[in-house]
Design an enzyme around this catalytic site. Structure first.
Site, mmCIF file in Angstrom:
data_model
loop_
_atom_site.group_PDB
_atom_site.id
_atom_site.type_symbol
_atom_site.label_atom_id
_atom_site.label_comp_id
_atom_site.label_asym_id
_atom_site.label_seq_id
_atom_site.Cartn_x
_atom_site.Cartn_y
_atom_site.Cartn_z
ATOM 1 N N LYS A 52 -28.210 -30.482 -4.641
ATOM 2 C CA LYS A 52 -28.770 -29.605 -6.016
ATOM 3 C C LYS A 52 -29.524 -28.427 -5.219
ATOM 4 C CE LYS A 52 -32.237 -30.588 -9.255
ATOM 5 N NZ LYS A 52 -33.510 -31.661 -9.748
ATOM 6 N N SER A 69 -32.686 -33.524 -14.424
ATOM 7 C CA SER A 69 -32.061 -32.055 -14.005
ATOM 8 C C SER A 69 -31.110 -31.840 -12.960
ATOM 9 C CB SER A 69 -33.567 -31.420 -13.427
ATOM 10 O OG SER A 69 -34.213 -31.670 -12.486
ATOM 11 N N SER A 95 -35.277 -37.202 -12.843
ATOM 12 C CA SER A 95 -34.127 -36.062 -12.700
ATOM 13 C C SER A 95 -32.993 -36.683 -11.676
ATOM 14 C CB SER A 95 -34.637 -34.769 -12.116
ATOM 15 O OG SER A 95 -35.030 -34.067 -13.347
HETATM 16 N N1 GLN Z 1 -36.922 -34.181 -17.335
HETATM 17 C C1 GLN Z 1 -38.329 -34.106 -16.862
HETATM 18 C C2 GLN Z 1 -38.866 -32.797 -16.788
HETATM 19 O O1 GLN Z 1 -38.557 -31.903 -17.458
HETATM 20 C C3 GLN Z 1 -38.139 -34.536 -15.368
HETATM 21 C C4 GLN Z 1 -37.617 -33.247 -14.306
HETATM 22 C C5 GLN Z 1 -37.451 -33.829 -12.857
HETATM 23 O O2 GLN Z 1 -37.477 -35.150 -12.601
HETATM 24 N N2 GLN Z 1 -37.437 -32.647 -12.171
HETATM 25 O O3 GLN Z 1 -39.933 -32.510 -16.281
#
Ligand code: GLN
Length: 480
Positions: free
Chosen positions: A79, A154, A178
């Site tokens: 990532k 994400s 994420s």
């Molecule tokens: N969807 C969550 C956010 O927008 C989690 C993001 C993540 O785990 N990096 O913060």
């Protein structure tokens, strides 16, 4: 060679048994990426030169008949929030469009030391903020299982690469879900280890008390294998824990009979899609048939998790993102005439809308006069959430829930409604807030063929039990 069927386990065996060379494997993967990725857009950068060098090193060892490192020749994707020496790292943001880091993230370096081959960097929501990968400054990722749908976020690029067969395994990061949520949407396995289990050194910070690095893989056994080699104390990260790392691969073979599983009623209420519920309940029945004891439990503060998360995560993000000021690295506005204008314009021109929204929310929550009402209050509720788990873990060995309330949604469906988007993480954020390990393992699909994820949360540093249960779910599914 069907790249989409390779696992970490089968790849390393094939390399060892000289079924193909690492060099040839890397070529095949880049060919597939060139063919399939323009539409899926899982990759933001390819690290071809680095991959070929590593492949040559492995092939040389094979050729000389020397002992091979444990992940020898396994192609992985990273990532783009983990820094890679000499390979552009953007965090999905314009502000780091031309950033080439001078060092490697510990987790990436450990994978390479173990013999893995880094194919490239995967697309993600900007600074890992999002649940659909639509916040990437470089365009969305498409879900390989249904290209009109989001892959989740994400770590959408990492999940999509594994699902599409353009990587054997990938690393993602989980701050509120994420790793697990995109794993559920793409039909792969995603493991968030305990906070402190894997070093965060070289992970571009979003919310430091919530950020975790972990694997996305095609099988539970692969997740167990990868975790072993990225885990463990790192002197470069003061929050990384000095706790023995077990041989997870050996642990997952142990029977699950006699384990007590908590089923929290708060995770099966309003908002849960009927098809998801049916698949998750079937997986619970399967575990019961395997000899687990099912225990109805309550985690009474669950409804406060999302608001608590969005106060703490945005507060920490507002502080972490203050470093992007156009001075030392990253984007610098060409329009500015004064220093203050340079800070303002650089940030205004290069951060996306969601990142700005979070910086504003977080700055507000931390400002004097509001700190006690928001940030301090949220920290207190975080303690209550942790106590819910402490109480539950007095009687159960693990907690089982759906990973997400619905299967993958359509591209564009929630982009205009941040609150609806935030609810995609309703079952995952608590794990991050409390710091316990969690996994999402596929447990079935909807009538229209979309994957459904089953979440297992365990005690601190007890990834072994989480993996063991996930392995049982995976095998139960295969048997049906
Ligand atoms: N969807 C969550 C956010 O927008 C989690 C993001 C993540 O785990 N990096 O913060």
């Amino acid at each position: 060679m069907d790249l989409g069927l390779l696992t970490v386990e089968s790849t390393r065996t094939a390399i060892r048994e000289k079924q193909f060379t690492a060099g040839r494997l890397v070529d095949e993967f880049y060919k597939k990426i060139t063919e399939d990725d323009p539409e899926i857009q899982a990759y933001l950068a390819l690290s071809r030169e680095r991959a070929l060098q590593q492949a040559a090193r492995i092939d040389d060892l094979v050729g000389r008949g020397e002992a091979l490192p444990p992940l020898a020749g396994v192609p992985v994707a990273i990532k783009d929030v983990m820094v890679t020496k000499g390979v552009r790292t953007t965090a999905g943001s314009r502000i780091l469009e031309n950033f080439v880091p001078p060092y490697d993230c510990t987790a990436v370096a450990r994978l390479e030391t173990a013999g893995a081959i880094v194919l490239g960097k995967t697309n993600c929501d900007e600074f890992a903020m999002g649940s659909s990968n639509e916040n990437s400054a470089y365009g969305p990722v498409r879900n390989p299982r249904d290209r009109s749908r989001v892959p989740g976020g994400s770590s959408g690029g990492s999940a999509a690469a594994v699902a599409a067969g353009t990587a054997v395994a990938a690393l993602g990061s989980d701050t509120g879900g994420s790793i697990r949520q995109p794993a559920a949407f793409c039909g792969v396995v995603g493991l968030m280890p305990t906070y402190g289990r894997v070093s965060r050194y070289g992970l571009i910070a979003f919310a430091s008390s919530l950020d975790h690095i972990g694997p996305l893989t095609r099988t539970v056994k692969d997740a167990a294998i990868v975790l072993r080699y990225i885990a463990g104390r790192d002197p470069q990260d003061a929050t990384s824990a000095d706790v023995t790392v077990p041989d997870y691969e050996a642990e997952i073979g142990k029977p699950v009979k006699g384990l007590k599983l908590g089923v929290p009623k708060e995770y099966f209420g309003e908002g849960l899609d009927a098809e998801v519920r049916i698949a998750v309940e079937a997986a619970i029945q399967q575990l019961a048939a395997d000899g687990c004891e099912i225990v109805p439990i309550s985690l009474p503060h669950t409804s406060y998790a999302i608001p608590t998360y969005y106060v703490i995560a945005t507060a920490e993000a507002s502080a972490n993102l203050a470093r992007y000021d156009g001075v030392r690295y990253g984007y610098r506005s060409k329009q500015a005439r004064t220093l203050a204008e340079m800070y303002r314009k650089s940030r205004d021109e290069a951060f996306g809308a969601e990142v700005k929204r979070r910086i504003m929310l977080g700055t507000y929550a931390l400002s004097s006069g509001y700190y006690d009402a928001y940030y301090l209050k949220a920290q207190k509720v975080r303690t209550l959430l942790a106590r819910d788990f402490e109480e539950a873990f007095k009687t159960v060995d693990a907690i089982v829930t759906p990973t997400t309330p619905t299967a993958a949604f359509k591209l564009g469906e929630k982009t205009d409604d941040p609150l609806a988007m935030y609810l995609a993480d309703i079952y995952t954020v608590v794990g991050d807030l409390v710091g316990v390990p969690g996994i999402s393992v596929p447990c079935g699909q909807t009538k229209s063929g979309l994957p459904i994820g089953f979440q297992i949360l365990g005690k601190h540093f007890d990834e072994a039990t989480v993996l063991r249960l996930a392995h049982a779910v995976e095998h139960g599914l295969a048997a049906n």
